[in-house]
Write a protein that holds these residues in place. Structure first.
Motif, PDB file in Angstrom:
ATOM      1  N   SER A   1       9.023   8.428  16.511  1.00  0.00           N
ATOM      2  CA  SER A   1       9.218   7.529  15.482  1.00  0.00           C
ATOM      3  C   SER A   1       8.613   6.820  14.199  1.00  0.00           C
ATOM      4  CB  SER A   1      10.753   6.571  16.251  1.00  0.00           C
ATOM      5  OG  SER A   1      12.006   7.176  17.400  1.00  0.00           O
ATOM      6  N   LEU A   2       7.924   6.221  15.529  1.00  0.00           N
ATOM      7  CA  LEU A   2       6.677   5.835  14.655  1.00  0.00           C
ATOM      8  C   LEU A   2       6.184   6.809  13.214  1.00  0.00           C
ATOM      9  CD1 LEU A   2       7.026   2.864  16.422  1.00  0.00           C
ATOM     10  CD2 LEU A   2       5.189   2.255  16.266  1.00  0.00           C
ATOM     11  N   ALA A   3       5.986   7.517  14.279  1.00  0.00           N
ATOM     12  CA  ALA A   3       5.587   8.635  13.660  1.00  0.00           C
ATOM     13  C   ALA A   3       5.630   9.281  12.050  1.00  0.00           C
ATOM     14  CB  ALA A   3       4.640  10.038  14.646  1.00  0.00           C
ATOM     15  N   ALA A   4       7.193   9.583  12.494  1.00  0.00           N
ATOM     16  CA  ALA A   4       8.386   9.983  11.412  1.00  0.00           C
ATOM     17  C   ALA A   4       7.898   9.055  10.639  1.00  0.00           C
ATOM     18  CB  ALA A   4       9.021  10.623  11.998  1.00  0.00           C
ATOM     19  N   ILE A   5       8.075   7.809  10.115  1.00  0.00           N
ATOM     20  CA  ILE A   5       8.384   6.622   9.425  1.00  0.00           C
ATOM     21  C   ILE A   5       7.589   6.583   8.823  1.00  0.00           C
ATOM     22  CG2 ILE A   5       8.414   4.377   9.107  1.00  0.00           C
ATOM     23  CD1 ILE A   5      10.482   4.248  11.736  1.00  0.00           C
ATOM     24  N   ARG A   6       5.877   6.874   9.375  1.00  0.00           N
ATOM     25  CA  ARG A   6       4.466   6.983   8.869  1.00  0.00           C
ATOM     26  C   ARG A   6       4.448   7.882   7.372  1.00  0.00           C
ATOM     27  NH1 ARG A   6       0.058   4.116   9.617  1.00  0.00           N
ATOM     28  NH2 ARG A   6       1.743   2.654   8.153  1.00  0.00           N
ATOM     29  N   LYS A   7       4.522   8.892   8.309  1.00  0.00           N
ATOM     30  CA  LYS A   7       4.819  10.257   7.263  1.00  0.00           C
ATOM     31  C   LYS A   7       6.036  10.392   6.272  1.00  0.00           C
ATOM     32  CE  LYS A   7       2.915  14.253   9.357  1.00  0.00           C
ATOM     33  NZ  LYS A   7       1.648  12.903  10.306  1.00  0.00           N
ATOM     34  N   LEU A   8       6.810   9.673   6.828  1.00  0.00           N
ATOM     35  CA  LEU A   8       7.527   9.178   4.846  1.00  0.00           C
ATOM     36  C   LEU A   8       7.305   8.188   4.966  1.00  0.00           C
ATOM     37  CD1 LEU A   8      11.299   9.586   7.148  1.00  0.00           C
ATOM     38  CD2 LEU A   8      10.129  10.770   5.247  1.00  0.00           C
ATOM     39  N   ASP A   9       5.623   7.581   5.154  1.00  0.00           N
ATOM     40  CA  ASP A   9       5.448   6.116   4.088  1.00  0.00           C
ATOM     41  C   ASP A   9       6.685   5.142   4.048  1.00  0.00           C
ATOM     42  OD1 ASP A   9       2.527   6.113   3.330  1.00  0.00           O
ATOM     43  OD2 ASP A   9       2.702   7.612   1.459  1.00  0.00           O
ATOM     44  N   LEU A  10       7.193   5.133   4.887  1.00  0.00           N
ATOM     45  CA  LEU A  10       8.012   4.032   4.856  1.00  0.00           C
ATOM     46  C   LEU A  10       6.990   2.958   5.552  1.00  0.00           C
ATOM     47  CD1 LEU A  10      11.172   5.522   6.120  1.00  0.00           C
ATOM     48  CD2 LEU A  10      10.758   4.647   3.574  1.00  0.00           C
TER      49      LEU A  10
END
Lengths: 474, 474
Positions: A314-323
């Motif tokens: 979840s954190l990795a996805a949020i990071r990938k989305l630059d959020l």
């Protein structure tokens, strides 16, 4: 999940496992949040949709399953005290750094170190038959020559006490009926103590599951410091029922039990931590979690590889989305959950001073099957906020909300004290079929369900961490 | 059931296992039996009701389950060639005599004698993990030091042939997808032959089942006299998928396989026969059957304890009710079905001269779960008669009728030649979950379902044996 002695939330468990049946809304369930609060939450619809699309249809699609499969295939089972677990933690720290997450580090914990060793059980009378067993966590060994003794087979603790004069010198077999995990697990947990009090020399406990294909299920068990310790192991439903039938026919049953199990000196392990630092209120924390350790059978893909991976991905996805949310989003991958929330207890203790800043805690440790929503513990207003947040995930059908006094396994250490928290509600009707057995393998996990879990987890943790207002406490 | 090479009725199997879905009646299904025939069959309603009540509510209630449980608990598994099987046959002969049945006797058969011995498989590279296995029936042993070799993992025979240059010196792992038993079982059956042709040194075959809790499933397999014999064993779905994932990632996999399996000189066994002599046409026979032998894991409660017990207890119930049909009702409990219908083939051969008098043959060998009706093979008129007979069991909901080219396992030796026959249609969707595994235990069987099976079996066999007209052949 989860050791029996931490079953603060027994009722929750019953509910979680039959979570498909969500109670109908009643008047007191109705929410009355200030309009601006609702409006603010609803304003997250575009970012929620973006996260959901990215995780379930975009570049992240299939990533949770692929990462989890790679991990559990590489390390296999990861019991507390094993080199496997420490290697897996090293690997994860490296993975989390590669994802560009903040403040990636391990936090040392002293953990129990129990090892199974070789073990076997054989029915000797009235005929020879090998009985598949799994020694229970914490059990002592038999003497080197094993224990050969007659069986006393009972269906309950009550029945044991009705026949207490027969227990002395016997291996006591418990063929308890399975009702719910929360209720039936007390046999795994206390069999050895109850039998030893009456002079029993060992216990064989029917595995705590509603369905079996000749599969024994292990799990932690508790000795009482005032009662003689005796070896204790699980047997299959099928064998427990067979022994019970034979015993009720009046047959004399004899078993040879052999176990090398032992408890070594405490070992060092680590909770694994990674963050997305908050952009405004970095000292306030929304925590997502699962445990990296597992039992020493199967691959620990379900318990709790899935929960741990949904959390950090979840954190990795949020990071990938630059959020980057207002508050800090922290993933903690607990160690030594199976031995009694050991990693989580150490974390809670060490981070006591920051507890006031812990805004919301989440945990996935009851399966990562098709997600349905959240099981929540906290105040009415907090629950209403979460319900509104869940509506943002309507497109993936994860808006179910269930209120319980306590949620989770590791996070009960907080939610039992009134901190608001949530655990993943999912279609986990078969969870205990695989739980703590050799069947806890990657085959149980499904790519689409894992994507949906990660999407739900990412949306709800991100939105809660980013809201202008914190989640109110009780 | 059943060895792969006897899968004359593959289509049937597909149908039987999804037998819940019964095709809707079409014009050509419509029956046009002479009115007096229909009237005669319907006149059996009172006796059919009497049998049904006696077996499901009366003194016989629970008897099939109790007898079967006593039997499988007493003897355990009963593989061809074992002392267990011969002891079980002796016991059954005595039981059948105690029931007051006629002409109780064993008929000698020479049968294969394969023994498993100790066996194990261990993944050595890229990491250590024990792989639960079950050697396949008929397999040879490994050398004493075992076979340590690299793996070639394929998903199909096609894929094996695409990589045929890689097979030499390898242990070939088949991770075939499960579609139906009838289709997927060819991997268990022919894996060793196909791999050996390309220089493979052993095979590990994914168990033929749609669901697993780390359970390997054994079964017979066939060597080809022109191809080098190599050791072959089943692995779990979970491990087959894991090895396949690892292999596809390009990892080098190494396994040590150890098997002591061997084929001993042929042994003596018996088909077990009991009758209710016909009161008018004693030379004409209606035959009900199941097999007493099993695999050497579990208790053989489902495959085929249930089928054998439903068959002989049908005769016992009819005898207890003092009913005696016109024709002879014969129960045959086959031996060595699992090694290739060996008992049945011997029986067919020895009784060839009486074949003209064999009116109808029945077999239960696909589970004794809640019964639904009969799967039938024979002429249209014969089918119409059976449909009408099934209507007599409407009170227990077992009136479903399904026409197939061939039915059963042992009785295919007759039905494939045009003799009319039927097998038990039942709610056996989970049959292959337990089939040939350690999970084939009494836990699978349910008292009410077994009563209903016995009732259906008794009514249909009794009525067919008593009708004034015989079942017409093709």
């Amino acid at each position: 999940m989860l050791p029996a002695r931490t079953l603060v939330g027994t009722l929750f468990l019953v509910a979680a496992v039959s979570s498909a049946a969500v109670p109908a809304a009643t008047a007191e369930d109705e929410c009355d949040l200030p309009e601006e609060m609702v409006r603010e939450i609803r304003s997250y619809a575009p970012v929620a949709d973006k996260i959901i699309r990215f995780v379930t249809e975009g570049k992240f699609k299939g990533r949770t399953w692929n990462k989890l499969a790679g991990f559990v295939d590489k390390f296999g089972s990861r019991i507390a005290g094993s080199q496997n677990l420490e290697n897996a933690i090293d690997f994860m720290l490296n993975e989390l750094r590669k994802e560009g997450l903040d403040n990636v580090h391990g936090e040392e914990v002293t953990i129990p170190h129990w090892v199974r060793g070789r073990e076997s059980a054989k029915l000797l009378e009235p005929r020879m038959q090998t009985l598949p067993i799994l020694g229970l966590g914490g059990s002592i060994a038999t003497p080197k020559e094993g224990i050969t003794a007659e069986l006393l087979v009972v269906d309950s603790f009550d029945e044991l006490h009705h026949h207490k004069e027969q227990a002395k010198g016997k291996i006591v077999v418990f063929n308890e009926n399975y009702t719910t995990y929360g209720e039936s697990v007390r046999y795994r947990d206390y069999a050895a103590v109850e039998a030893a009090k009456l002079g029993g020399v060992a216990t064989l406990v029917r595995s705590v599951t509603g369905f079996s294909i000749a599969s024994p299920h292990t799990g932690w068990q508790d000795y009482d410091t005032n009662v003689t310790q005796i070896p204790t192991a699980s047997i299959t439903i099928e064998d427990a029922q067979m022994l019970s039938r034979m015993f009720k026919r009046g047959e004399k049953l004899k078993v040879r039990l052999y176990m090398e199990a032992k408890t070594l000196p405490p070992a060092k392990s680590r909770n694994t931590v990674a963050e997305i630092k908050g952009k405004e209120k970095a000292d306030e924390v929304v925590l997502v979690s699962g445990h990296l350790d597992s039992w020493d059978v199967g691959q620990g893909a379900m318990d709790d590889g899935g929960g741990a991976f949904v959390s950090w991905l979840s954190l990795a996805a949020i990071r990938k989305l630059d959020l980057r949310p207002r508050r800090t989003l922290r993933a903690v991958l607990w160690t030594a959950e199976e031995e009694g929330l050991v990693g989580a207890a150490s974390y809670v203790e060490k981070h006591k001073s920051e507890e006031g800043k812990l805004n919301f805690v989440m945990e996935s440790d009851e399966g990562t099957f098709t997600p349905q929503g959240l099981v929540f513990s906290g105040s009415k207003t907090a629950g209403c906020i979460l319900k509104e947040v869940l509506k943002l995930t309507a497109s993936i059908n994860t808006t179910n909300f269930q209120l319980e006094k306590n949620v989770g396994s590791d996070i009960t250490l907080w939610t039992s004290k009134g901190l608001p928290g949530a655990s993943l509600m999912n279609a986990n009707e078969k969870y205990f079929w695989f739980h703590h057995s050799a069947g806890d393998m990657m085959t149980v996990e499904e790519p689409r369900a894992l994507d949906l879990c990660t999407a739900l987890w990412a949306v709800s943790s991100y939105v809660v961490a980013d809201l202008s207002f914190g989640i109110p406490r009780n």
